[in-house]
Each structure stands twice: as C-alpha cells, then as structure tokens.
Scaffold this active site. Structure first.
Site, PDB file in Angstrom:
ATOM      1  N   GLU A  46     -14.592   2.885   3.010  1.00 17.37           N
ATOM      2  CA  GLU A  46     -13.733   2.611   1.849  1.00 17.37           C
ATOM      3  C   GLU A  46     -14.582   2.613   0.582  1.00 17.37           C
ATOM      4  O   GLU A  46     -15.769   2.251   0.610  1.00 17.37           O
ATOM      5  CB  GLU A  46     -13.071   1.239   2.033  1.00 17.37           C
ATOM      6  CG  GLU A  46     -12.215   0.828   0.841  1.00 17.37           C
ATOM      7  CD  GLU A  46     -11.316  -0.376   1.114  1.00 17.37           C
ATOM      8  OE1 GLU A  46     -11.444  -0.998   2.184  1.00 17.37           O
ATOM      9  OE2 GLU A  46     -10.481  -0.680   0.239  1.00 17.37           O
ATOM     10  N   ASN A  91      -7.574  -1.276   0.848  1.00 16.07           N
ATOM     11  CA  ASN A  91      -6.862  -1.713  -0.357  1.00 16.07           C
ATOM     12  C   ASN A  91      -7.084  -0.731  -1.514  1.00 16.07           C
ATOM     13  O   ASN A  91      -6.206  -0.535  -2.345  1.00 16.07           O
ATOM     14  CB  ASN A  91      -7.336  -3.106  -0.770  1.00 16.07           C
ATOM     15  CG  ASN A  91      -7.016  -4.152   0.290  1.00 16.07           C
ATOM     16  OD1 ASN A  91      -6.169  -3.937   1.139  1.00 16.07           O
ATOM     17  ND2 ASN A  91      -7.700  -5.279   0.246  1.00 16.07           N
ATOM     18  N   ASN A 191      -1.691   1.718   3.209  1.00 18.66           N
ATOM     19  CA  ASN A 191      -2.540   0.684   3.797  1.00 18.66           C
ATOM     20  C   ASN A 191      -1.959  -0.711   3.554  1.00 18.66           C
ATOM     21  O   ASN A 191      -1.643  -1.062   2.406  1.00 18.66           O
ATOM     22  CB  ASN A 191      -3.930   0.746   3.138  1.00 18.66           C
ATOM     23  CG  ASN A 191      -4.834  -0.364   3.624  1.00 18.66           C
ATOM     24  OD1 ASN A 191      -5.288  -0.343   4.756  1.00 18.66           O
ATOM     25  ND2 ASN A 191      -5.090  -1.351   2.775  1.00 18.66           N
ATOM     26  N   GLU A 192      -1.811  -1.472   4.601  1.00 19.44           N
ATOM     27  CA  GLU A 192      -1.438  -2.904   4.525  1.00 19.44           C
ATOM     28  C   GLU A 192      -0.363  -3.171   3.472  1.00 19.44           C
ATOM     29  O   GLU A 192      -0.479  -4.119   2.681  1.00 19.44           O
ATOM     30  CB  GLU A 192      -2.679  -3.764   4.269  1.00 19.44           C
ATOM     31  CG  GLU A 192      -3.665  -3.707   5.411  1.00 19.44           C
ATOM     32  CD  GLU A 192      -4.806  -4.733   5.332  1.00 19.44           C
ATOM     33  OE1 GLU A 192      -4.921  -5.449   4.328  1.00 19.44           O
ATOM     34  OE2 GLU A 192      -5.576  -4.801   6.314  1.00 19.44           O
ATOM     35  N   TYR A 262      -8.698  -9.113  11.731  1.00 15.18           N
ATOM     36  CA  TYR A 262     -10.070  -9.590  11.488  1.00 15.18           C
ATOM     37  C   TYR A 262     -10.217 -10.980  12.086  1.00 15.18           C
ATOM     38  O   TYR A 262      -9.256 -11.757  12.130  1.00 15.18           O
ATOM     39  CB  TYR A 262     -10.357  -9.644   9.979  1.00 15.18           C
ATOM     40  CG  TYR A 262     -10.449  -8.277   9.346  1.00 15.18           C
ATOM     41  CD1 TYR A 262     -11.636  -7.556   9.395  1.00 15.18           C
ATOM     42  CD2 TYR A 262      -9.351  -7.704   8.708  1.00 15.18           C
ATOM     43  CE1 TYR A 262     -11.731  -6.295   8.815  1.00 15.18           C
ATOM     44  CE2 TYR A 262      -9.442  -6.442   8.128  1.00 15.18           C
ATOM     45  CZ  TYR A 262     -10.633  -5.742   8.185  1.00 15.18           C
ATOM     46  OH  TYR A 262     -10.720  -4.492   7.617  1.00 15.18           O
ATOM     47  N   GLU A 310      -8.080  -0.971  11.630  1.00 16.09           N
ATOM     48  CA  GLU A 310      -9.071  -1.884  11.013  1.00 16.09           C
ATOM     49  C   GLU A 310      -9.245  -3.064  11.946  1.00 16.09           C
ATOM     50  O   GLU A 310      -8.257  -3.730  12.308  1.00 16.09           O
ATOM     51  CB  GLU A 310      -8.620  -2.385   9.637  1.00 16.09           C
ATOM     52  CG  GLU A 310      -8.782  -1.385   8.526  1.00 16.09           C
ATOM     53  CD  GLU A 310      -8.474  -1.966   7.146  1.00 16.09           C
ATOM     54  OE1 GLU A 310      -8.808  -3.144   6.894  1.00 16.09           O
ATOM     55  OE2 GLU A 310      -7.905  -1.222   6.339  1.00 16.09           O
TER      56      GLU A 310
END
Ligand code: AHR
Length: 505
Positions: A46, A91, A191-192, A262, A310
């Site tokens: 990233e 992000n 993403n997210e 995570y 991720e």
C-alpha cells in the site's frame, strides 16, 4: 501445620506444572478438504509509510535496479514465495485516482493522501507497479477506488491494463511505453467500505449498488477478469448483514468476497492472544455458510470463494503513522495459525494476502539501507515453499484451555497437507502452550509413511524475542529424524511452530 499445608500445595502445583501434556493426531491422506490455491501465499503493498517509497521503490538506494525498485526486496519476495500482490491500498485506494500515476514522472501531481496524511508523489503508478510485479514474479491484484472514485475510472483502468491497443486508454498505455497488455486478472471492488474510517464509507446497500455497476462495466471491458467484493473488515454486530447483502447483490458478478482481520495482544495475555485464530475460523465458517445460502437461494452455479486479502498481527503500531510493527516470537505463532486456518479452509479460502510486504506491518524491514527478516517471515516462507496440494482433515485430541471469551481452545493448532505429485505429507503444528512441550502420538491411517521426517521449527527461548538488523534470534531450524511407517511420537516444544515433512512410501 500451616507450613505443611503450604508445602503440600506447593508440591501439587510443581507436580502439575511438570506433568507432560500428551496429545494425539491422526492423519488420513484420503480425508481431503479442498486443493490449496497458491494464491494463499499472497501479499499486499500500500502507499503507506515506507512500504512503496523507501520499501519496494527507492531509486536512490544502492540496492535499486534500473527501474528504481530494490533488488533485495524483489529477491526476498521471491524467496518468501509470494504468489500475488494486492495494490495500491488499503485505505489509500479510496482516495486514489489512477490517472495521477501515469505518464511523465516529473509531471505527475503531488496530492495529500487523506487516509494516512502523507504527500503522495505518484512516482509509482500503474506501469511501475506492473514492473515490480514482473520483476518479483507475482500476479498483480489491483483494487479500484470505490470511495471517491467513479465508475468510469474503474472501467478505464481495466482498459488501460488489459485491452489490446486500439482504444483510448490502451493506446495511452502504449504511448507510455507499454504496448503489450498487462492482463491483470484480479480486481478488487474497493477496500473496507464497511468501515467509517474509509473515504466514501457506505452502508451495505449503497456499496452494493455502486459495486454492482462498477463490476458490470469492468467485466464488459474484459470478461476474463476475476472480481473481489469488499467484505467485512470489522467484527461488530453488523458484519454478517454486510456480507449477506454484498453476496446477495453481487452474486452474479463476483468471484470472491474479501475478509480482513488483524490481531493484537492488547491485554498482554498470551493465551487469549493465541486463541484469536479460533475467531478467524468462525468468521470463515459463517461466511462460507452465507455463500452457500445465497448460491442455493438464487441458484448460482459459479463458484464464489473467500479472498482473505488482509491479515496480520497489528497492535503496537496502531495509530502510529508509519505502522512499523516489530514482531516477536509470539507474533510468528499467530501468523502460522492464520496460515493453518487458511489451509484448514482450503475448500473456500482461495486467496490470502498478508498485510503488508515491507516495513509496514511487514515480514521484512529495511534499516540503514539493509534488508532483514522479522520473526513472521519464517512461517510464511515455510508454508509457501511446502504446503501445496490437498488440504487434509487431521483428527486432533489434546488438552484445552479457556481464556476470556475463548473456551476450550486446544493447545495444539494443526493443519495438514498432502501433495500427490511429490508424495509429501506436511503436518503443521503450533504448540500454544507457553511453558510445556506436548508429547504427541502421530498415527497414520492410510498408506505407509517413509522412515524419515524433515522437521522445520520456528522457535526461540523467549516468546518476546525479536529479530533486529543485526541478529536473527527467531528463525527456522531444520533437522531430520527417523520415524516408523505406521506412526511415531513427536514432542512439540513449548511456544513453537513445527512443520513435519514426510515422504509417503
Ligand atoms: O494494512 C493497513 C490498513 O488496514 C489498510 O490500509 C486497511 O485496509 C486496513 O484497515
């Protein structure tokens, strides 16, 4: 009298502590649970901290190749066996406009990245990332901007990367020096987007509407691409609704739904931390059930898989801009257990990407222009080198423990793999116990084991041991042992990751 009671109690504690723990593992190479996709050994880069700039790319470094990419990072990426790399975020992608990153480097705009607060110079864009992917021999996986980005940006990016010359964006690619299409197969739809921290955060319905339109346009631009929908990234009360809505709306377009997770030892509680991957097992099981539900209800014939794109340990460097987490022995065990989870679910998890490759929550670090390996590098390397073929369903019987919300967590976390081509059997065992070895009877139930096993072990005398630029305290050791064809006993050391490799007769 009091003294005697104290002594008896002390003896009881000491004797309980010194008792050896015992376990049983049974292996049957006929009990298969899906073929292992090599995309399980993926990674992620990233535009964040020193991952791209000062990580994979650093034209001023003594290690830079002609294109400005670090040769040592490229070599280590190959050695770690990375199969696919997701890019450019994270992000970051939710505010990224890919056209900023093409054409003459000196004319590319500098912009503030609102995700991480850095200045993005756009010196690495699409053509440079493709150069890196080629040099490191990894498949590129591009995630599009579903935050501030438009449908046109998404489909034009596919055209830029994949169309033969003759169209506006593919001709632009040729003009930038790359006439041949890159044929990027894997494309993420944002993403997210479920997270409030995301630029352009949406609810599940709004995301699904936008992602569906983007998916249609992207597939109409190149119908050979595989699409990954943005699934759950945080596990509050709403994550199941998010995944169900996304799966239902995008079922005819997507090939994967992504999951992110995570872990951190927030409470400084070894056993709670070691139990975290039972939550990951659960998240995968529930999502697998939802995929089945949606496919059944709407008669979807095409497969839909999970891309766990991720995962990692990340807690010390949370809220810190560069995310330069230093890993210890304990963290290496958690990474090994994530990989065990993915292998155990090889029928549904067909891609996984460790976040991230270098410097940023990463298995490799650069200090003073020198590359070194963190503790987590070693299990990643062992799995990608050895675990190919069919995932097996081992029977495991061992003592368990309770920690916080986690109940009956087995001390041994196990996965197993059989490679028909090489006739190799792999047994991957994390001993979660902090102080005790576990004497394990390993019985083979089908065919004959050879007479030797290669034992790879990742361990260190203290679970808090870390590696540094000068010292590799935690690394893989290798030895060979003699075994019996029907079964054998192996003592898994305290707080260790062991991979047993046995050739079947
Ligand atoms: O990997 C670091 C960040 O974690 C990514 O940008 C984001 O997707 C996740 O929250």
């Amino acid at each position: 009298m009091k003294k005697v009671i104290f002594l008896v109690a002390l003896l009881a504690v000491v004797s309980a502590q010194s008792q050896t723990l015992k376990a049983r593992i049974k292996i049957d190479t006929e009990r298969k649970n899906g073929s292992i996709d090599s995309l399980l050994y993926g990674n992620f880069t990233e535009h964040l901290g020193r991952c791209i700039y000062g990580g994979i790319y650093d034209p001023k470094s003594s290690m830079a190749n002609m294109d400005g990419f670090r040769k040592d990072v490229i070599d280590a990426t190959k050695k770690m066996g990375v199969s696919i790399v997701r890019w450019p975020g994270g992000n970051f992608v939710s505010g990224y406009h890919w056209m900023d990153g093409i054409g003459a480097k000196e004319q590319r705009p500098k912009r503030k990245d609102l995700a991480w607060g850095d200045i993005e110079t756009n010196q690495v864009g699409t053509d440079e990332f493709m150069q890196f992917a080629k040099a490191a021999n990894v498949a590129p996986y591009v995630c599009v901007n579903m935050g501030t980005g438009t449908l046109d940006e998404a489909r034009n990016w596919v055209e830029y990367c994949n169309a033969p010359t003759g169209l506006y964006y593919s001709d632009l690619r040729a003009k930038n020096g790359h006439p041949e299409p890159y044929n990027v197969k894997y494309w993420g739809l944002g993403n997210e987007v479920d997270g409030e921290w995301q630029m352009g955060h949406m609810n599940a319905e709004d995301y699904s509407k936008k992602a569906l339109e983007a998916a249609k346009l992207m597939k109409w631009s190149d119908n050979s691409i595989k699409l990954i929908a943005s699934g759950s990234s945080n596990y509050g009360s709403d994550w199941m609704n998010w995944n169900r809505t996304v799966l239902t709306s995008l079922r005819d377009q997507i090939d994967y739904i992504s999951l992110h997770h995570y872990s951190g030892n927030y409470d400084k509680d070894h056993y709670k931390f070691m139990a975290i991957t039972s939550r990951v097992d659960n998240i995968i099981d529930i999502t697998k059930g939802m995929i089945k539900e949606v496919k059944t209800r709407y008669r979807v014939q095409r497969p839909i898989y999970i891309a766990f794109d991720e995962y990692n340990v990340w807690y010390r460097a949370h809220g810190e801009q560069k995310l330069e987490e230093h890993y210890n022995m304990q963290d290496a065990l958690v990474v090994a257990m994530y990989l065990n989870c993915f292998i155990r679910h090889a029928d549904i998890v067909k891609m996984a990407n460790l976040a991230q490759l270098v410097n940023v929550i990463a298995p490799m670090m650069i200090t003073n222009d020198k590359l070194w390996m963190q503790t987590t590098y070693y299990p990643l390397q062992l799995f990608s080198e050895n675990c190919h073929g069919e995932s097996l369903q081992p029977f495991v019987e061992c003592d368990t423990y309770d920690a916080g919300d986690f109940k009956q967590v087995p001390y041994l976390d196990v996965s197993s793999v059989y490679n028909e081509k090489t006739k190799e059997l792999l047994i991957n065992v994390v001993n979660r116990h902090k102080d005790k070895a576990i004497e394990t009877n390993i019985a083979n139930q089908f065919g004959q084991l050879g007479t030797k096993a290669v034992v790879y072990e990742v361990n260190s005398s203290d679970i808090n041991d870390e590696n540094t630029v000068n010292e590799q305290k935690v690394k893989t050791t290798e030895k060979e042992i003699n075994i019996n064809g029907a079964g054998f006993v192996y003592n898994f050391p305290a707080h260790s990751f062991t991979m047993l490799k046995i050739k079947m007769k």
